[in-house]
Motif scaffolding. Structure first.
Motif, PDB file in Angstrom:
ATOM      1  N   MET A   1       8.074  -7.887   1.283  1.00  0.00           N
ATOM      2  CA  MET A   1       7.658  -6.679   2.087  1.00  0.00           C
ATOM      3  C   MET A   1       7.461  -7.060   3.373  1.00  0.00           C
ATOM      4  O   MET A   1       7.641  -6.534   4.324  1.00  0.00           O
ATOM      5  N   ILE A   2       6.932  -8.428   3.834  1.00  0.00           N
ATOM      6  CA  ILE A   2       7.069  -8.879   5.025  1.00  0.00           C
ATOM      7  C   ILE A   2       8.540  -8.762   5.750  1.00  0.00           C
ATOM      8  O   ILE A   2       8.610  -8.570   6.789  1.00  0.00           O
ATOM      9  N   LYS A   3       9.530  -9.411   4.898  1.00  0.00           N
ATOM     10  CA  LYS A   3      10.896  -9.334   5.508  1.00  0.00           C
ATOM     11  C   LYS A   3      11.413  -7.907   5.682  1.00  0.00           C
ATOM     12  O   LYS A   3      11.774  -7.775   6.804  1.00  0.00           O
ATOM     13  N   GLN A   4      11.189  -6.876   5.108  1.00  0.00           N
ATOM     14  CA  GLN A   4      11.294  -5.505   5.191  1.00  0.00           C
ATOM     15  C   GLN A   4      10.669  -5.096   6.637  1.00  0.00           C
ATOM     16  O   GLN A   4      11.386  -4.666   7.533  1.00  0.00           O
ATOM     17  N   TYR A   5       9.390  -5.332   6.658  1.00  0.00           N
ATOM     18  CA  TYR A   5       8.696  -4.773   8.022  1.00  0.00           C
ATOM     19  C   TYR A   5       9.387  -5.554   9.281  1.00  0.00           C
ATOM     20  O   TYR A   5       9.470  -4.964  10.195  1.00  0.00           O
ATOM     21  N   ARG A   6       9.624  -6.882   8.945  1.00  0.00           N
ATOM     22  CA  ARG A   6      10.127  -7.670  10.069  1.00  0.00           C
ATOM     23  C   ARG A   6      11.485  -7.075  10.597  1.00  0.00           C
ATOM     24  O   ARG A   6      11.923  -7.036  11.801  1.00  0.00           O
ATOM     25  N   ARG A   7      12.408  -6.726   9.760  1.00  0.00           N
ATOM     26  CA  ARG A   7      13.679  -6.187   9.910  1.00  0.00           C
ATOM     27  C   ARG A   7      13.540  -4.843  11.100  1.00  0.00           C
ATOM     28  O   ARG A   7      14.401  -4.537  11.600  1.00  0.00           O
ATOM     29  N   LYS A   8      12.473  -4.362  10.731  1.00  0.00           N
ATOM     30  CA  LYS A   8      12.104  -2.960  11.483  1.00  0.00           C
ATOM     31  C   LYS A   8      11.637  -3.379  12.716  1.00  0.00           C
ATOM     32  O   LYS A   8      11.123  -2.423  13.710  1.00  0.00           O
TER      33      LYS A   8
ATOM     34  N   ASP B   1      -7.706 -22.200   0.537  1.00  0.00           N
ATOM     35  CA  ASP B   1      -7.506 -21.136   1.507  1.00  0.00           C
ATOM     36  C   ASP B   1      -6.900 -19.813   0.648  1.00  0.00           C
ATOM     37  O   ASP B   1      -6.328 -19.982  -0.263  1.00  0.00           O
ATOM     38  N   PHE B   2      -7.227 -18.848   1.512  1.00  0.00           N
ATOM     39  CA  PHE B   2      -6.822 -17.488   1.087  1.00  0.00           C
ATOM     40  C   PHE B   2      -6.100 -16.895   2.473  1.00  0.00           C
ATOM     41  O   PHE B   2      -6.748 -16.737   3.407  1.00  0.00           O
ATOM     42  N   CYS B   3      -4.858 -16.313   2.497  1.00  0.00           N
ATOM     43  CA  CYS B   3      -4.332 -15.706   3.323  1.00  0.00           C
ATOM     44  C   CYS B   3      -4.164 -14.353   3.353  1.00  0.00           C
ATOM     45  O   CYS B   3      -3.077 -13.901   2.421  1.00  0.00           O
ATOM     46  N   MET B   4      -4.602 -13.370   3.842  1.00  0.00           N
ATOM     47  CA  MET B   4      -4.385 -12.065   3.779  1.00  0.00           C
ATOM     48  C   MET B   4      -3.070 -11.485   4.809  1.00  0.00           C
ATOM     49  O   MET B   4      -2.971 -12.227   6.087  1.00  0.00           O
ATOM     50  N   PHE B   5      -2.332 -10.741   4.456  1.00  0.00           N
ATOM     51  CA  PHE B   5      -1.249 -10.416   5.399  1.00  0.00           C
ATOM     52  C   PHE B   5      -1.304  -8.456   5.590  1.00  0.00           C
ATOM     53  O   PHE B   5      -1.396  -8.061   4.591  1.00  0.00           O
TER      54      PHE B   5
END
Length: 457
Positions: free
Chosen positions: A41-48, A108-112
């Motif tokens: 999902m992060i990859k998709q948004y970064r493409r935009k 640790d817990f990372c939220m995106f």
């Protein structure tokens, strides 16, 4: 031991369950080798071209708990933290804005979070602090009778931008920055400052100035040193802040390439025909793409040649492998570039650089030149450096000349060239005629002073 077939069955089960409305799997997907849904999902948004925010919650005393409590207790604690985070999240972010939560380590817990109205580093940081307070308060209920453990967290935020092309590498880099902020190894404003620096690079918001380098024999202009300033209203206005932070943020080579690009634009536009000195660190010289980028930009200007460019190796970062650097410089030289070593006499590292690399030009540090007319020991040091330069066939430039007394000593000692406020301060590059008019008075001053020195001698 679990067989390979059993492991693959477990992974396929997760693949089947993920599209379903299972809240735990949606927000805490398992790590497996076929596909990471959060990364996808992060990859998709970064493409935009959309930035992604990261908020990290780091449990400070986790390692102590791990060492003093049974493993089932640790598992229950991690489960409880996940449950509390899921309870708290809807009060700060819409479900549609949250891409998921990952654990890079047990503590640790990372939220995106994807971009939303009002999205900014400051807003992420504000919400992270509020969530941390709420999370700590919700965990005050003891997990075991008579337990008085207080669970405390630290937060770190970062925005995953487009400066790193590979998404997995960008996520990992952002995680390390957020963790460094959470553990107080970096200031909390680091991510915001990095984003400001990225904006400076993307929009090329730097100014290049030029300071003349004068021949102390003829008084004519030998060349120009290109100097850099960031935006006037920014903490990155001074070159020290600009380049030191660029190094900390892994953006040094990008910044130095922008400087080269802007310098070439000005050299071409203003018709500079003399030698041009441009600072570059060993870090950037060793970048595998830098030479090709340099040649590509240079090819766009017919009125600039590589032989006109002198790459001034700064001592901001030490050279670790002189044999490799020497071979690298030979490659640059094969295209016509030449080299100067900066800050000679300021320390052992600069002298080692000269002896190992044999540059075309040596620049004597201002610490040697300052008050050289009053300190005989500095004259002895300069004489030794001049003899050394003569033996290895290098030209010498004295930097930081600020008084006539200093200049007079340099005339007497037959130093080739000089640079400093005594002659001219760094200024924006102007048109040829105006430039020559400005330098005429400097030339006349040098010629007159040389005549006086020769009469006295």
């Amino acid at each position: 031991m679990q067989s390979a077939l059993q492991k693959w069955k477990e992974r396929l089960k997760y693949l089947y369950l993920l599209p379903l409305s299972n809240e735990s799997l949606k927000y805490f997907p398992p790590d497996f080798t076929i596909r990471d849904p959060i990364v996808s999902m992060i990859k998709q948004y970064r493409r935009k071209g959309q930035p992604i925010g990261m908020i990290l919650f780091y449990m400070e005393e986790f390692h102590h708990l791990f060492a003093t409590h049974p493993y089932p207790y640790i598992q229950n604690l991690q489960k409880l933290v996940r449950e509390k985070l899921l309870e708290i999240l809807p009060r700060y972010f819409k479900s549609s804005n949250l891409l998921g939560i990952k654990q890079f380590a047990s503590d640790d817990f990372c939220m995106f979070i994807k971009e939303y109205p009002g999205f900014s580093f400051d807003d992420l940081q504000r919400k992270a602090l509020l969530m941390r307070q709420e999370l700590e308060q919700s965990l005050r209920i003891p997990m075991r009778p008579h337990e008085d453990t207080i669970y405390s967290f630290q937060t770190g935020c970062h925005i995953i931008g487009m400066d790193i092309e590979n998404t997995e590498a960008a996520i990992r880099s952002s995680y390390h920055y957020a963790l460094a902020i959470a553990t107080k190894k970096l200031p909390s404003h680091f991510s915001k400052s990095k984003q400001e620096l990225l904006d400076i690079i993307d929009m090329e918001k730097i100014t290049v100035l030029a300071q003349p380098i004068m021949s102390l024999n003829s008084g004519e202009i030998f060349g120009w040193e290109i100097l850099t300033r960031g935006p006037s209203n920014s903490v990155f206005h001074t070159p020290t802040e600009l380049f030191d932070f660029a190094y900390q943020a892994d953006l040094l080579s990008k910044m130095e390439f922008i400087v080269m690009k802007k310098a070439f634009e000005e050299i071409s536009k203003r018709g500079i025909r003399e030698q041009v000195f441009i600072n570059v660190t060993p870090v950037t010289l060793c970048h595998p793409l830098f030479l090709n980028q340099l040649l590509t930009v240079l090819s766009a200007y017919d009125n600039i040649s590589a032989s006109q460019i002198i790459l001034e190796i700064t001592e901001r970062h030490s050279i670790r492998d002189f044999a490799y650097m020497g071979a690298l410089m030979a490659n640059y030289r094969s295209h016509g570039f030449r080299f100067a070593v900066d800050d000679a006499g300021a320390g052992y590292s600069s002298l080692q650089s000269i002896s190992e690399l044999i540059p075309d030009i040596i620049k004597i540090d201002k610490s040697v030149i300052q008050n050289i007319d009053q300190l005989v020991v500095k004259q002895y040091l300069l004489r030794a450096l001049l003899l050394f330069a003569e033996n290895i066939n290098c030209q010498v430039i004295a930097e930081g000349i600020e008084s006539q007394g200093e200049a007079d000593i340099l005339y007497e000692m037959h130093v080739h060239m000089g640079q400093g406020f005594y002659f001219a301060r760094p200024e924006p590059i102007v048109a040829y005629q105006e430039r020559m008019l400005q330098c005429r008075s400097i030339t006349e001053k040098i010629q007159q002073n040389r005549q006086i020195c020769s009469v006295i001698a």
